[in-house]
Write a protein that holds these residues in place. Structure first.
Motif, PDB file in Angstrom:
ATOM      1  N   VAL A   1       0.858  -1.180   0.000  1.00  0.00           N
ATOM      2  CA  VAL A   1       0.000   0.000   0.000  1.00  0.00           C
ATOM      3  C   VAL A   1       0.893   1.228   0.000  1.00  0.00           C
ATOM      4  O   VAL A   1       1.800   1.345   0.829  1.00  0.00           O
ATOM      5  CB  VAL A   1      -0.935   0.013   1.224  1.00  0.00           C
TER       6      VAL A   1
ATOM      7  N   THR B   1       0.755   7.428   0.344  1.00  0.00           N
ATOM      8  CA  THR B   1      -0.403   8.328   0.241  1.00  0.00           C
ATOM      9  C   THR B   1      -1.712   7.580   0.487  1.00  0.00           C
ATOM     10  O   THR B   1      -2.650   8.146   1.059  1.00  0.00           O
ATOM     11  CB  THR B   1      -0.430   9.016  -1.128  1.00  0.00           C
ATOM     12  N   GLU B   2      -1.793   6.325   0.079  1.00  0.00           N
ATOM     13  CA  GLU B   2      -2.993   5.527   0.363  1.00  0.00           C
ATOM     14  C   GLU B   2      -3.140   5.280   1.855  1.00  0.00           C
ATOM     15  O   GLU B   2      -4.261   5.305   2.394  1.00  0.00           O
ATOM     16  CB  GLU B   2      -2.932   4.204  -0.403  1.00  0.00           C
ATOM     17  N   GLN B   3      -2.035   5.046   2.533  1.00  0.00           N
ATOM     18  CA  GLN B   3      -2.081   4.867   3.989  1.00  0.00           C
ATOM     19  C   GLN B   3      -2.595   6.132   4.666  1.00  0.00           C
ATOM     20  O   GLN B   3      -3.382   6.064   5.614  1.00  0.00           O
ATOM     21  CB  GLN B   3      -0.686   4.521   4.517  1.00  0.00           C
TER      22      GLN B   3
ATOM     23  N   GLN C   1      -4.614   8.360   3.331  1.00  0.00           N
ATOM     24  CA  GLN C   1      -6.042   8.476   3.048  1.00  0.00           C
ATOM     25  C   GLN C   1      -6.865   7.566   3.942  1.00  0.00           C
ATOM     26  O   GLN C   1      -7.994   7.915   4.326  1.00  0.00           O
ATOM     27  CB  GLN C   1      -6.311   8.153   1.575  1.00  0.00           C
ATOM     28  N   ARG C   2      -6.330   6.429   4.318  1.00  0.00           N
ATOM     29  CA  ARG C   2      -7.048   5.486   5.172  1.00  0.00           C
ATOM     30  C   ARG C   2      -7.042   5.924   6.638  1.00  0.00           C
ATOM     31  O   ARG C   2      -7.915   5.527   7.413  1.00  0.00           O
ATOM     32  CB  ARG C   2      -6.434   4.090   5.051  1.00  0.00           C
ATOM     33  N   ASP C   3      -6.027   6.688   7.020  1.00  0.00           N
ATOM     34  CA  ASP C   3      -5.900   7.116   8.423  1.00  0.00           C
ATOM     35  C   ASP C   3      -5.546   8.602   8.451  1.00  0.00           C
ATOM     36  O   ASP C   3      -4.455   8.994   8.836  1.00  0.00           O
ATOM     37  CB  ASP C   3      -4.822   6.281   9.123  1.00  0.00           C
ATOM     38  N   MET C   4      -6.498   9.416   8.035  1.00  0.00           N
ATOM     39  CA  MET C   4      -6.249  10.851   7.895  1.00  0.00           C
ATOM     40  C   MET C   4      -6.188  11.516   9.277  1.00  0.00           C
ATOM     41  O   MET C   4      -7.124  11.414  10.064  1.00  0.00           O
ATOM     42  CB  MET C   4      -7.362  11.498   7.074  1.00  0.00           C
TER      43      MET C   4
ATOM     44  N   LEU D   1       1.172   7.955  11.317  1.00  0.00           N
ATOM     45  CA  LEU D   1       0.860   6.567  10.956  1.00  0.00           C
ATOM     46  C   LEU D   1       1.551   5.572  11.882  1.00  0.00           C
ATOM     47  O   LEU D   1       1.024   4.484  12.128  1.00  0.00           O
ATOM     48  CB  LEU D   1       1.281   6.310   9.505  1.00  0.00           C
TER      49      LEU D   1
END
Length: 261
Positions: free
Chosen positions: A3, A6-8, A10-13, A128
């Motif tokens: 992943v 940037t996807e990480q 988006q999942r944990d903003m 993160l």
């Protein structure tokens, strides 16, 4: 399947993702520069990345952290580097060349000159990784301490200039700061400063007042300056209350003499 970074995000903003980066106020800092009392610099500092609140970069000031992540000029280079080597941000011994920060209180920090992209990435990465990680090590930091009380009093003197000049009382404030001490070693230094202000009051009405025509005094601190503020305010009140405030015919002679004082 890997992943992307940037996807990480988006999942944990994080809740601060849409907070704007504040602009470093260079004008205000310049106005305070004569009243700096101490400057501490280190090239091996540690900074809480969540206390980085702004930048001196005109392009990035006003952007949110998320906008900087998505649209920063060098993010297309820096994000792949982070994904390849996250230890660059987390290892205590890692040097971060060029990353520089400035503060006037040691709590709120601004990116200075370089480090905007890496500061942004460090914030999101540490978010993160969990709440326990906050510190980015081996960065350059400058902390400036100022005498705001002295500055405020001198500003009040300056603010009286126009009103008093309408009554023939001219004031001049000359401020001088000098370094009085330094401590330093290879990667840090502390400079300490003192400030003095020479106040000159020239009353071209001369003779009709108890105060001398030319009055000079040296102000060494806020208490000295506030004392003179009170004196000047009382003089302005007295002049404003006087029924005849026209300058005497000899006022021009006093003006011609000012260059000799």
């Amino acid at each position: 399947m890997n992943v992307s970074f940037t996807e990480q995000v988006q999942r944990d903003m994080p809740q601060w993702a849409n907070d704007p980066l504040l602009a470093w106020d260079a004008t205000a800092f310049a106005a305070m520069s004569d009243f700096i009392t101490e400057h501490y610099w280190t090239g091996q500092g540690s900074i809480n990345v969540f206390r980085i609140v702004g930048t001196d970069h005109p392009q990035y000031a006003g952007m949110t952290w998320l906008e900087l992540l998505e649209r920063g000029n060098r993010m297309d280079i820096n994000i792949p580097l982070l994904e390849k080597n996250p230890g660059y941000y987390t290892q205590a011994e890692q040097q971060h060349a060029g990353m520089s920060f400035v503060s006037t209180d040691g709590v709120d920090w601004y990116v200075s000159a370089d480090g905007n992209h890496r500061s942004c990435l460090a914030r999101f990465l540490f978010h993160l990784q969990g709440e326990e990680r906050t510190q980015l090590h081996n960065v350059a930091q400058s902390i400036y301490h100022t005498d705001r009380a002295f500055w405020s009093a001198c500003r009040e003197i300056h603010n009286l200039t126009d009103a008093l000049s309408r009554h023939g009382v001219y004031i001049r404030l000359q401020i001088r700061r000098q370094c009085v001490a330094r401590e330093d070693l290879a990667c840090w230094k502390v400079d300490r400063f003192s400030t003095e202000a020479q106040l000159t009051v020239d009353d071209v009405r001369a003779g009709g007042h108890d105060m001398p025509a030319v009055y000079k005094t040296l102000l060494l601190n806020a208490a000295d300056a506030w004392r003179e503020v009170m004196v000047l305010q009382r003089r302005l009140e007295a002049l404003s209350a006087s029924p005849g405030n026209d300058l005497p015919r000899t006022w021009w002679r006093r003006l011609l003499r000012k260059g000799d004082m």
